[in-house]
Design a protein around this motif. Structure first.
Motif, short mmCIF file in Angstrom:
data_model
loop_
_atom_site.label_atom_id
_atom_site.label_comp_id
_atom_site.label_asym_id
_atom_site.label_seq_id
_atom_site.Cartn_x
_atom_site.Cartn_y
_atom_site.Cartn_z
N GLY A 35 0.80 -1.22 0.00
CA GLY A 35 0.00 0.00 0.00
C GLY A 35 0.83 1.26 0.00
O GLY A 35 0.37 2.31 -0.42
N GLN B 192 3.11 1.06 -3.80
CA GLN B 192 2.36 1.33 -5.03
C GLN B 192 2.24 2.82 -5.33
O GLN B 192 2.53 3.25 -6.45
N PRO B 193 1.84 3.68 -4.38
CA PRO B 193 1.73 5.11 -4.70
C PRO B 193 3.04 5.88 -4.56
O PRO B 193 3.10 7.06 -4.90
N ALA C 92 -10.52 -0.72 -5.27
CA ALA C 92 -9.07 -0.64 -5.43
C ALA C 92 -8.64 0.81 -5.70
O ALA C 92 -7.61 1.25 -5.19
N GLU C 93 -9.42 1.55 -6.46
CA GLU C 93 -9.09 2.93 -6.75
C GLU C 93 -9.23 3.81 -5.51
O GLU C 93 -8.42 4.72 -5.30
N THR D 34 -8.86 2.77 -2.39
CA THR D 34 -7.74 2.43 -1.52
C THR D 34 -6.46 3.09 -2.02
O THR D 34 -5.68 3.63 -1.23
N TYR D 35 -6.25 3.06 -3.34
CA TYR D 35 -5.06 3.68 -3.91
C TYR D 35 -5.05 5.18 -3.64
O TYR D 35 -4.03 5.74 -3.22
N SER D 36 -6.16 5.86 -3.87
CA SER D 36 -6.20 7.31 -3.65
C SER D 36 -6.03 7.65 -2.17
O SER D 36 -5.35 8.63 -1.83
N ASN E 23 -4.28 5.86 -0.04
CA ASN E 23 -2.86 5.63 0.25
C ASN E 23 -1.99 6.75 -0.30
O ASN E 23 -1.01 7.15 0.33
#
Length: 106
Positions: A16, A19-20, A79-80, A82-84, A86
């Motif tokens: 997590g 990835q970003p 998933a998007e 969670t990505y944003s 993070n």
């Protein structure tokens, strides 16, 4: 309320964070280059402003993207979201670290 939404959706695990990380690093590289260039013009004598203006220019530019962004993503795109979340969390931590380093150095 927005910070609760972001905090609830944050899953800061090793993947997590990894990835970003490239996005946050690229964003900081661009932002810091603009900040250094802008401060050169502000404090380089061109405008004749006091040094406190450097902190005033630096601070809002290193802030993370708006925390309201994840609330506008569709609920079915987990998933998007969670990505944003993070990205926002990692960017906030890096912003605090950069700010502390900037204040310590200047």
């Amino acid at each position: 309320m927005i910070l609760i939404v972001v905090g609830h959706g944050t899953r800061l695990t090793r993947p997590g964070v990894l990835q970003p990380a490239p996005l946050v690093a690229a964003r900081f590289a661009v932002i810091l280059s603009f900040v250094l260039l802008g401060n050169h013009f502000v404090n380089g004598g061109w405008l004749g402003l006091p040094p406190i203006v450097e902190a005033a220019v630096f601070t809002p530019l290193i802030l993370p993207p708006p925390f309201i962004v994840p609330t506008f993503l569709p609920r079915d795109s987990g998933a998007e979201i969670t990505y944003s979340n993070n990205v926002l969390s990692l960017h906030a931590v890096v912003s605090l670290a950069v700010f502390v380093v900037h204040i310590t150095v200047t």
